[in-house]
Scaffold this motif. Structure first.
Motif, PDB file in Angstrom:
ATOM      1  N   VAL A 170      49.873  31.096  39.637  1.00  0.00           N
ATOM      2  CA  VAL A 170      48.648  30.481  39.097  1.00  0.00           C
ATOM      3  C   VAL A 170      47.484  31.423  39.394  1.00  0.00           C
ATOM      4  CG1 VAL A 170      47.008  28.552  39.304  1.00  0.00           C
ATOM      5  CG2 VAL A 170      49.466  28.105  39.460  1.00  0.00           C
ATOM      6  N   GLY A 171      46.694  31.725  38.380  1.00  0.00           N
ATOM      7  CA  GLY A 171      45.503  32.537  38.649  1.00  0.00           C
ATOM      8  C   GLY A 171      45.042  33.297  37.430  1.00  0.00           C
ATOM      9  N   ARG A 172      44.000  34.057  37.644  1.00  0.00           N
ATOM     10  CA  ARG A 172      43.448  34.832  36.540  1.00  0.00           C
ATOM     11  C   ARG A 172      44.355  36.019  36.220  1.00  0.00           C
ATOM     12  NH1 ARG A 172      39.340  37.542  38.094  1.00  0.00           N
ATOM     13  NH2 ARG A 172      39.623  37.158  40.310  1.00  0.00           N
ATOM     14  N   PHE A 173      44.234  36.532  34.984  1.00  0.00           N
ATOM     15  CA  PHE A 173      44.923  37.779  34.637  1.00  0.00           C
ATOM     16  C   PHE A 173      43.989  38.918  35.017  1.00  0.00           C
ATOM     17  CE2 PHE A 173      47.394  34.945  31.975  1.00  0.00           C
ATOM     18  CZ  PHE A 173      48.673  35.475  32.093  1.00  0.00           C
ATOM     19  N   ASP A 174      44.308  39.548  36.128  1.00  0.00           N
ATOM     20  CA  ASP A 174      43.483  40.631  36.645  1.00  0.00           C
ATOM     21  C   ASP A 174      44.463  41.540  37.397  1.00  0.00           C
ATOM     22  OD1 ASP A 174      41.952  42.180  38.469  1.00  0.00           O
ATOM     23  OD2 ASP A 174      40.372  40.680  38.568  1.00  0.00           O
ATOM     24  N   PRO A 198      41.725  36.901  24.019  1.00  0.00           N
ATOM     25  CA  PRO A 198      42.106  38.149  23.352  1.00  0.00           C
ATOM     26  C   PRO A 198      40.950  39.144  23.313  1.00  0.00           C
ATOM     27  CG  PRO A 198      42.796  36.225  22.065  1.00  0.00           C
ATOM     28  CD  PRO A 198      41.973  35.707  23.209  1.00  0.00           C
ATOM     29  N   GLY A 199      41.251  40.386  23.652  1.00  0.00           N
ATOM     30  CA  GLY A 199      40.235  41.442  23.589  1.00  0.00           C
ATOM     31  C   GLY A 199      39.383  41.554  24.839  1.00  0.00           C
ATOM     32  N   MET A 200      39.333  40.491  25.659  1.00  0.00           N
ATOM     33  CA  MET A 200      38.573  40.556  26.917  1.00  0.00           C
ATOM     34  C   MET A 200      39.491  41.175  27.976  1.00  0.00           C
ATOM     35  SD  MET A 200      35.656  39.068  26.205  1.00  0.00           S
ATOM     36  CE  MET A 200      34.833  38.165  27.496  1.00  0.00           C
ATOM     37  N   THR A 201      38.930  41.458  29.178  1.00  0.00           N
ATOM     38  CA  THR A 201      39.761  42.156  30.173  1.00  0.00           C
ATOM     39  C   THR A 201      40.975  41.320  30.575  1.00  0.00           C
ATOM     40  OG1 THR A 201      38.229  41.376  31.843  1.00  0.00           O
ATOM     41  CG2 THR A 201      38.000  43.666  31.176  1.00  0.00           C
ATOM     42  N   ASP A 202      40.820  39.978  30.624  1.00  0.00           N
ATOM     43  CA  ASP A 202      41.993  39.173  31.012  1.00  0.00           C
ATOM     44  C   ASP A 202      43.035  39.136  29.889  1.00  0.00           C
ATOM     45  OD1 ASP A 202      40.556  37.455  29.351  1.00  0.00           O
ATOM     46  OD2 ASP A 202      40.505  35.787  30.775  1.00  0.00           O
ATOM     47  N   GLY A 203      42.561  39.218  28.638  1.00  0.00           N
ATOM     48  CA  GLY A 203      43.495  39.261  27.503  1.00  0.00           C
ATOM     49  C   GLY A 203      44.298  40.557  27.524  1.00  0.00           C
ATOM     50  N   ILE A 204      43.627  41.654  27.889  1.00  0.00           N
ATOM     51  CA  ILE A 204      44.301  42.962  27.940  1.00  0.00           C
ATOM     52  C   ILE A 204      45.374  42.945  29.041  1.00  0.00           C
ATOM     53  CG2 ILE A 204      43.929  45.422  28.475  1.00  0.00           C
ATOM     54  CD1 ILE A 204      41.073  44.969  27.162  1.00  0.00           C
ATOM     55  N   VAL A 220      34.334  26.244  32.886  1.00  0.00           N
ATOM     56  CA  VAL A 220      35.772  26.005  32.800  1.00  0.00           C
ATOM     57  C   VAL A 220      36.462  27.070  33.661  1.00  0.00           C
ATOM     58  CG1 VAL A 220      37.718  26.139  31.202  1.00  0.00           C
ATOM     59  CG2 VAL A 220      35.561  25.083  30.481  1.00  0.00           C
ATOM     60  N   ILE A 221      37.336  26.638  34.571  1.00  0.00           N
ATOM     61  CA  ILE A 221      37.952  27.574  35.534  1.00  0.00           C
ATOM     62  C   ILE A 221      39.276  28.141  34.986  1.00  0.00           C
ATOM     63  CG2 ILE A 221      38.755  27.806  37.937  1.00  0.00           C
ATOM     64  CD1 ILE A 221      35.817  26.980  37.605  1.00  0.00           C
ATOM     65  N   GLY A 222      39.568  29.405  35.382  1.00  0.00           N
ATOM     66  CA  GLY A 222      40.864  29.986  35.042  1.00  0.00           C
ATOM     67  C   GLY A 222      40.803  30.993  33.915  1.00  0.00           C
ATOM     68  N   LEU A 223      39.602  31.239  33.397  1.00  0.00           N
ATOM     69  CA  LEU A 223      39.425  32.211  32.313  1.00  0.00           C
ATOM     70  C   LEU A 223      38.588  33.379  32.805  1.00  0.00           C
ATOM     71  CD1 LEU A 223      38.442  30.262  29.087  1.00  0.00           C
ATOM     72  CD2 LEU A 223      40.408  31.744  29.369  1.00  0.00           C
ATOM     73  N   GLU A 224      38.876  34.568  32.282  1.00  0.00           N
ATOM     74  CA  GLU A 224      38.097  35.782  32.557  1.00  0.00           C
ATOM     75  C   GLU A 224      37.643  35.822  34.023  1.00  0.00           C
ATOM     76  OE1 GLU A 224      36.796  39.490  31.503  1.00  0.00           O
ATOM     77  OE2 GLU A 224      38.047  38.147  30.382  1.00  0.00           O
ATOM     78  N   GLU A 225      36.314  35.744  34.285  1.00  0.00           N
ATOM     79  CA  GLU A 225      35.873  35.899  35.669  1.00  0.00           C
ATOM     80  C   GLU A 225      35.647  34.562  36.375  1.00  0.00           C
ATOM     81  OE1 GLU A 225      32.611  38.647  35.933  1.00  0.00           O
ATOM     82  OE2 GLU A 225      33.890  40.343  35.515  1.00  0.00           O
ATOM     83  N   ALA A 226      36.065  33.455  35.779  1.00  0.00           N
ATOM     84  CA  ALA A 226      35.834  32.151  36.420  1.00  0.00           C
ATOM     85  C   ALA A 226      37.035  31.777  37.278  1.00  0.00           C
ATOM     86  CB  ALA A 226      35.577  31.083  35.361  1.00  0.00           C
TER      87      ALA A 226
END
Ligand code: UDP
Length: 444
Positions: free
Chosen positions: A229-233, A266-272, A21-27
């Protein structure tokens, strides 16, 4: 389904699962790239096996995308998410699993296309032991990335492997001339590089009606829409987009909404990072005007691009930037950081604007110019879409890669002919005609 008269090739994408699934964490972009390249190569006649690391015991080991294209998930380390900076220790097991898969299934891939430096390491091991032809795409380059972030412990290893793969692979695929330049100036002056861009699905991301898109999303036609649009990074620079919108508001431009599309756990790097961005939104007084939309799949994303008046891409560093071409394919002009692949994809004043990264004022001015000039925005809409359709379709990308593979395989059989391949519209027919590599037929 395997086919005897098709040439099998392997794509390796260690952490970026083409079936994820695209758009989460490192995907993100790498997953999209490998999946589309694989499917389009299969449509051109190859048998494509895409290898990745299994990260969840509930995931299927083999996902069949189309009759001749599949994702194969290999055991390498725990069957759980491991951040990429901690994956290197598991790569020897990945290589073993790959070799076991080959011998169990009676397959021997003559050509392996690796993606990202971890897969490059795997490819280099396979090259030593089985004489494969090796092609590599970086997706992200340590030498550039580390200019703007604190060095992680793995930095030296990564940079050394990034140099080895450039010098030892049959060919490295740079996705923009800017990346080619960085490779030459920062990594090594030897090794072969071909520029073949990333692509986008131009049947999905294309011009459609803005009023209809707004209606479907329940968005009013009365306000302007600024889209991210994109990852939270942190390297995506979402903070710059928020602050630019807050600055516009402070200048009295009020009738707009900022939509932030992208998933987070939540709690992962993208959640932070998402929590940090939400805090900035609140502190900047942008709460009312900002919507956190969450992750949206490629099926619904065209609606968001089409509904928007401008798409912001405020990355600090961007090797290619698929979001830019997706937005422009839908006719939405972009305001993007003047970095990396964005310099290649965005044509200033014709399909969008390029501004210095992290420059809040420049982003605010760029957004303002586009949302306050309807005539110009309409002209850019058409130009942006036409430009992407001509330059960045996945079909075109796959045709160029396919020519490159065929050339490399033919050359390996003819034993070290001088390197004459260029990714032009014409393949090197002479070499192909003499070679014993089966010419694969298009199978669409
Ligand atoms: N993406 C998505 N849903 C989301 C957020 C992002 O499908 O909610 C996709 C986006 O459409 C694009 C990819 O993730 O295809 C991001 O690629 P890009 O090259 O822009 O950035 P990367 O994630 O590789 O840094």
């Amino acid at each position: 389904m395997l086919s005897l008269n098709r040439q099998s090739i392997a794509l390796i994408s260690d952490h970026a699962d083409p079936a994820a699934v695209i758009g989460l964490e490192e995907a993100g972009g790498q997953n999209v790239y490998v999946r589309h390249v694989g499917e389009n190569l299969a449509a051109l006649g190859w048998q494509v096996d895409m290898f990745t690391r299994k990260v969840n015991p509930n995931d299927e080991t083999i996902v069949q995308h189309s009759p001749h294209c599949r994702t194969i998930r290999l055991n390498a380390g725990p069957e759980s998410f491991v951040p990429r900076d901690q994956l290197f220790d598991h790569m020897p097991e990945f290589v073993n699993s790959f070799q076991t898969f080959q011998s169990k299934n009676g397959i021997s891939y003559p050509l392996v296309h690796t993606n990202y430096w971890l897969s490059a390491w795997a490819g280099l091991q396979l090259q030593k032991t089985s004489g494969i032809q090796l092609v590599h795409t970086y997706h992200s380059l340590g030498a550039v990335k580390y200019q703007s972030v604190e060095l992680p412990a793995i930095a030296a290893t990564r940079q050394s492997i990034e140099r080895q793969i450039l010098e030892q692979a049959e060919c490295v695929v740079a996705t923009s001339p800017q990346e080619e330049q960085s490779l030459r100036s920062l990594v090594s002056s030897s090794g072969r590089i071909e520029v073949i861009p990333c692509g986008t699905d131009t049947t999905n991301f294309c011009l459609t009606s803005k009023p209809e898109a707004r209606a479907k999303l329940g968005l009013s036609l009365d306000e302007k829409i600024v889209l991210y649009v994109g990852r939270f990074d942190p390297r995506k620079g979402i903070e710059t987009a928020v602050r630019a919108c807050a600055l516009l508001r402070a200048r009295g431009v009020e009738n707009f909404r900022l939509l932030i599309v992208g998933g987070s756990s939540p709690g992962m790097t993208d959640g932070i990072e998402r929590d940090r961005i939400e805090q900035i939104v609140n502190q900047a007084g942008m709460r009312e005007q900002t919507t956190f939309v969450g992750r949206i799949g490629h099926d619904a994303l065209p609606l968001y691009y089409t509904a928007a008046d401008v798409c912001v891409i405020p990355s600090h560093y961007e090797p290619f930037g698929l979001v830019a071409i997706e937005a422009m394919a839908c006719g939405t002009p972009v305001v993007a950081s003047d970095v990396g692949g964005l310099k290649f994809t965005v044509i200033p004043d014709e399909t969008g604007l390029l501004v210095p990264p992290q420059d809040v004022e420049a982003f605010a001015n760029g957004i303002d110019r586009i949302i306050s000039d309807d005539v110009w925005a309409r002209k850019m809409r058409r130009q942006a879409s036409e430009n992407v359709t001509q330059r960045f379709s996945w079909t075109g990308v796959a045709i160029q890669l396919s020519e490159l593979y065929r050339h490399i395989l033919a050359k390996s059989i003819m034993h070290e002919q001088p390197w004459s391949f260029r990714t032009s519209k014409h393949s090197d027919v002479a070499i192909m005609a003499k070679s014993r590599v089966p010419l694969v037929k298009a199978n669409k």
